[in-house]
Design an enzyme around this catalytic site. Structure first.
Site, PDB file in Angstrom:
ATOM      1  N   HIS A  34       0.894  -1.210  -0.022  1.00  0.00           N
ATOM      2  CA  HIS A  34      -0.032  -0.120   0.031  1.00  0.00           C
ATOM      3  C   HIS A  34       0.853   1.227   0.122  1.00  0.00           C
ATOM      4  O   HIS A  34       2.159   1.224  -0.042  1.00  0.00           O
ATOM      5  CB  HIS A  34      -0.812  -0.115   1.254  1.00  0.00           C
ATOM      6  CG  HIS A  34      -0.183  -0.276   2.572  1.00  0.00           C
ATOM      7  ND1 HIS A  34       0.716   0.479   2.964  1.00  0.00           N
ATOM      8  CD2 HIS A  34      -0.495  -1.264   3.251  1.00  0.00           C
ATOM      9  CE1 HIS A  34       1.212   0.100   4.045  1.00  0.00           C
ATOM     10  NE2 HIS A  34       0.614  -0.977   4.284  1.00  0.00           N
ATOM     11  N   GLU A  35       0.313   2.527   0.059  1.00  0.00           N
ATOM     12  CA  GLU A  35       1.056   3.676  -0.013  1.00  0.00           C
ATOM     13  C   GLU A  35       2.245   3.590   1.035  1.00  0.00           C
ATOM     14  O   GLU A  35       3.077   4.349   0.829  1.00  0.00           O
ATOM     15  CB  GLU A  35      -0.075   4.795   0.068  1.00  0.00           C
ATOM     16  CG  GLU A  35       0.173   5.989  -0.548  1.00  0.00           C
ATOM     17  CD  GLU A  35       1.166   5.895  -1.798  1.00  0.00           C
ATOM     18  OE1 GLU A  35       1.023   5.156  -2.611  1.00  0.00           O
ATOM     19  OE2 GLU A  35       2.152   6.769  -1.617  1.00  0.00           O
ATOM     20  N   HIS A  37       4.013   1.296   2.375  1.00  0.00           N
ATOM     21  CA  HIS A  37       5.144   0.645   1.729  1.00  0.00           C
ATOM     22  C   HIS A  37       5.719   1.465   0.596  1.00  0.00           C
ATOM     23  O   HIS A  37       7.119   1.617   0.580  1.00  0.00           O
ATOM     24  CB  HIS A  37       4.822  -0.768   1.152  1.00  0.00           C
ATOM     25  CG  HIS A  37       4.139  -1.781   2.220  1.00  0.00           C
ATOM     26  ND1 HIS A  37       2.891  -2.342   2.045  1.00  0.00           N
ATOM     27  CD2 HIS A  37       4.333  -2.102   3.217  1.00  0.00           C
ATOM     28  CE1 HIS A  37       2.559  -2.964   3.123  1.00  0.00           C
ATOM     29  NE2 HIS A  37       3.665  -3.008   3.650  1.00  0.00           N
ATOM     30  N   GLY A 147       8.076   1.624   8.612  1.00  0.00           N
ATOM     31  CA  GLY A 147       7.207   2.870   9.128  1.00  0.00           C
ATOM     32  C   GLY A 147       7.070   2.960  10.570  1.00  0.00           C
ATOM     33  O   GLY A 147       6.994   1.891  11.510  1.00  0.00           O
ATOM     34  N   GLN A 148       6.529   4.344  10.864  1.00  0.00           N
ATOM     35  CA  GLN A 148       6.364   4.583  12.116  1.00  0.00           C
ATOM     36  C   GLN A 148       5.275   3.969  12.753  1.00  0.00           C
ATOM     37  O   GLN A 148       5.116   3.966  14.079  1.00  0.00           O
ATOM     38  CB  GLN A 148       6.493   6.326  12.272  1.00  0.00           C
ATOM     39  CG  GLN A 148       6.797   6.505  13.941  1.00  0.00           C
ATOM     40  CD  GLN A 148       6.291   8.027  14.173  1.00  0.00           C
ATOM     41  OE1 GLN A 148       6.827   8.740  13.581  1.00  0.00           O
ATOM     42  NE2 GLN A 148       5.412   7.919  15.070  1.00  0.00           N
ATOM     43  N   LYS A 149       4.581   3.570  11.991  1.00  0.00           N
ATOM     44  CA  LYS A 149       3.155   3.015  12.705  1.00  0.00           C
ATOM     45  C   LYS A 149       3.627   1.795  13.423  1.00  0.00           C
ATOM     46  O   LYS A 149       2.880   1.678  14.526  1.00  0.00           O
ATOM     47  CB  LYS A 149       2.302   2.748  11.615  1.00  0.00           C
ATOM     48  CG  LYS A 149       1.007   2.066  11.887  1.00  0.00           C
ATOM     49  CD  LYS A 149       0.107   1.413  10.729  1.00  0.00           C
ATOM     50  CE  LYS A 149      -0.715   0.302  11.672  1.00  0.00           C
ATOM     51  NZ  LYS A 149       0.258  -1.064  11.361  1.00  0.00           N
ATOM     52  N   GLN A 153       8.262  -1.996  16.722  1.00  0.00           N
ATOM     53  CA  GLN A 153       8.920  -2.819  15.806  1.00  0.00           C
ATOM     54  C   GLN A 153      10.364  -2.208  15.349  1.00  0.00           C
ATOM     55  O   GLN A 153      11.410  -2.861  15.339  1.00  0.00           O
ATOM     56  CB  GLN A 153       8.306  -3.172  14.796  1.00  0.00           C
ATOM     57  CG  GLN A 153       8.882  -3.911  13.517  1.00  0.00           C
ATOM     58  CD  GLN A 153       7.907  -4.458  12.437  1.00  0.00           C
ATOM     59  OE1 GLN A 153       7.335  -5.538  12.427  1.00  0.00           O
ATOM     60  NE2 GLN A 153       7.943  -3.633  11.347  1.00  0.00           N
ATOM     61  N   SER A 185      -2.761   0.596   6.498  1.00  0.00           N
ATOM     62  CA  SER A 185      -2.246  -0.588   7.143  1.00  0.00           C
ATOM     63  C   SER A 185      -2.767  -1.754   6.110  1.00  0.00           C
ATOM     64  O   SER A 185      -4.149  -1.654   5.784  1.00  0.00           O
ATOM     65  CB  SER A 185      -2.627  -0.972   8.682  1.00  0.00           C
ATOM     66  OG  SER A 185      -2.863  -2.330   8.786  1.00  0.00           O
TER      67      SER A 185
HETATM   68  O1  PAF Z   1       5.880  -4.828   9.676  1.00  0.00           O
HETATM   69  C1  PAF Z   1       6.113  -5.922   8.851  1.00  0.00           C
HETATM   70  O2  PAF Z   1       5.347  -6.021   7.721  1.00  0.00           O
HETATM   71  C2  PAF Z   1       6.809  -7.086   9.313  1.00  0.00           C
HETATM   72  O3  PAF Z   1       6.681  -7.249  10.700  1.00  0.00           O
HETATM   73  C3  PAF Z   1       8.328  -7.422   8.852  1.00  0.00           C
HETATM   74  C4  PAF Z   1       8.769  -6.153   9.108  1.00  0.00           C
HETATM   75  C5  PAF Z   1       8.041  -7.475   7.175  1.00  0.00           C
HETATM   76  C6  PAF Z   1       8.668  -8.473   9.320  1.00  0.00           C
HETATM   77  O4  PAF Z   1       7.893  -9.522   8.813  1.00  0.00           O
END
Ligand code: PAF
Length: 282
Positions: A34-35, A37, A147-149, A153, A185
């Site tokens: 999506h946008e 990414h 992404g900061q969302k 992570q 998302s």
């Molecule tokens: O954020 C995601 O899409 C996943 O957690 C990632 C970083 C690709 C790892 O599988």
């Protein structure tokens, strides 16, 4: 655009780029592009010689009762979108080539992985840290983009890079939002029209609390209560997992404002889990 499915071939191709002095920018994804990414891809393209996007729905980061089977898989559209955006290499390994029958090694970033989302998704961040570590070894990127969302992570990957002396520069890019503020998302596709409208309460709540803090409200107990009240007022929210103000360095709840403050929440609408966050800088 090249599509590579074998980790061994991906590694060989990366070695050639390294040998030629071409930097690799890496955007890890689980597909359903999506946008959000695409904003990472654009950033990667602006800073590197070659941009690699991985598409891998990583089984190790889903709990037994989570949505691994129904996670959106839109590979044809993903390939087309990547091509249009000028991605150089799509790395699409299958699960068997990543996790062999004898696979036994996991990477756990202790502490950080157990807080916030980690408290509700046991083992999730171990799955994330493990796959990212494997991808870093396969691709040897100079830079990686998140992404900061998924704020937590990003922090966990940053600690992984530091603790294991991995030579990758991490960039966390701003959350991309729909016009009404909903953080984009892949899981938004699970929402029906009514739930989609209700989901904007996350952004509205974060924005309202962030504005109040910026305007001088410094009582974080009151701010947290207000945050929870706003979320509770939305009848389609079936569970508030967490909603509060945290240190962006430790993810611990804070009771006094710092220079940087993380407003973060995770809720369920029906059985769909949504997260969002905002940093308030004073
Ligand atoms: O954020 C995601 O899409 C996943 O957690 C990632 C970083 C690709 C790892 O599988």
């Amino acid at each position: 655009m090249k599509i590579i499915r074998s980790p061994e071939i991906m590694h060989e191709v990366s070695k050639i780029h390294l040998f030629e002095g071409t930097t690799i920018g890496f955007v890890p994804t689980m597909g359903a592009l999506h946008e959000g990414h695409m904003s990472l891809v654009r950033k990667a393209k602006s800073e590197n010689g070659v941009t690699v996007v991985s598409i891998f729905v990583n089984p190790a980061q889903f709990g037994p009762s989570e949505d691994f089977d129904k996670y959106p898989r839109t590979i044809e559209a993903d390939i087309e979108r990547s091509q249009r955006e000028g991605v150089d290499i799509l790395f699409i390994p299958d699960a068997k080539s990543i996790y062999s029958d004898t696979f036994a090694t996991y990477v756990n970033v202790a502490g950080l992985s157990d807080k916030l989302c980690g408290a509700f998704r046991r083992g999730h961040f171990t799955g994330v840290a493990t796959i990212i570590c494997k991808f870093f070894n396969i691709l040897m990127p100079a830079r990686a983009y998140f992404g900061q969302k998924d704020f937590q992570q990003g922090m966990i990957i940053s600690r992984l890079i530091k603790d294991l002396n991995i030579n990758v520069k991490l960039t966390v890019c701003p959350t991309v939002r729909e016009k009404d503020g909903l953080a984009i998302s892949s899981r938004n596709s699970y929402l029906n029209a009514q739930q989609r409208r209700a989901a904007t309460v996350l952004y509205r709540t974060l924005l309202s609390i962030s504005q109040a803090i910026k305007a001088g409200d410094s009582n974080l107990i009151v701010a947290k209560k207000e945050m929870n009240n706003m979320l509770k007022a939305e009848p389609l929210i079936s569970e508030i997992q967490y909603a509060g103000i945290y240190s962006p360095d430790t993810l611990d709840e804070i009771f006094e404002l710092e220079k940087e403050n993380l407003l973060a929440t995770s809720v369920r609408i029906g059985d769909i889990r949504l997260i969002d966050n905002m940093i308030v800088t004073l």
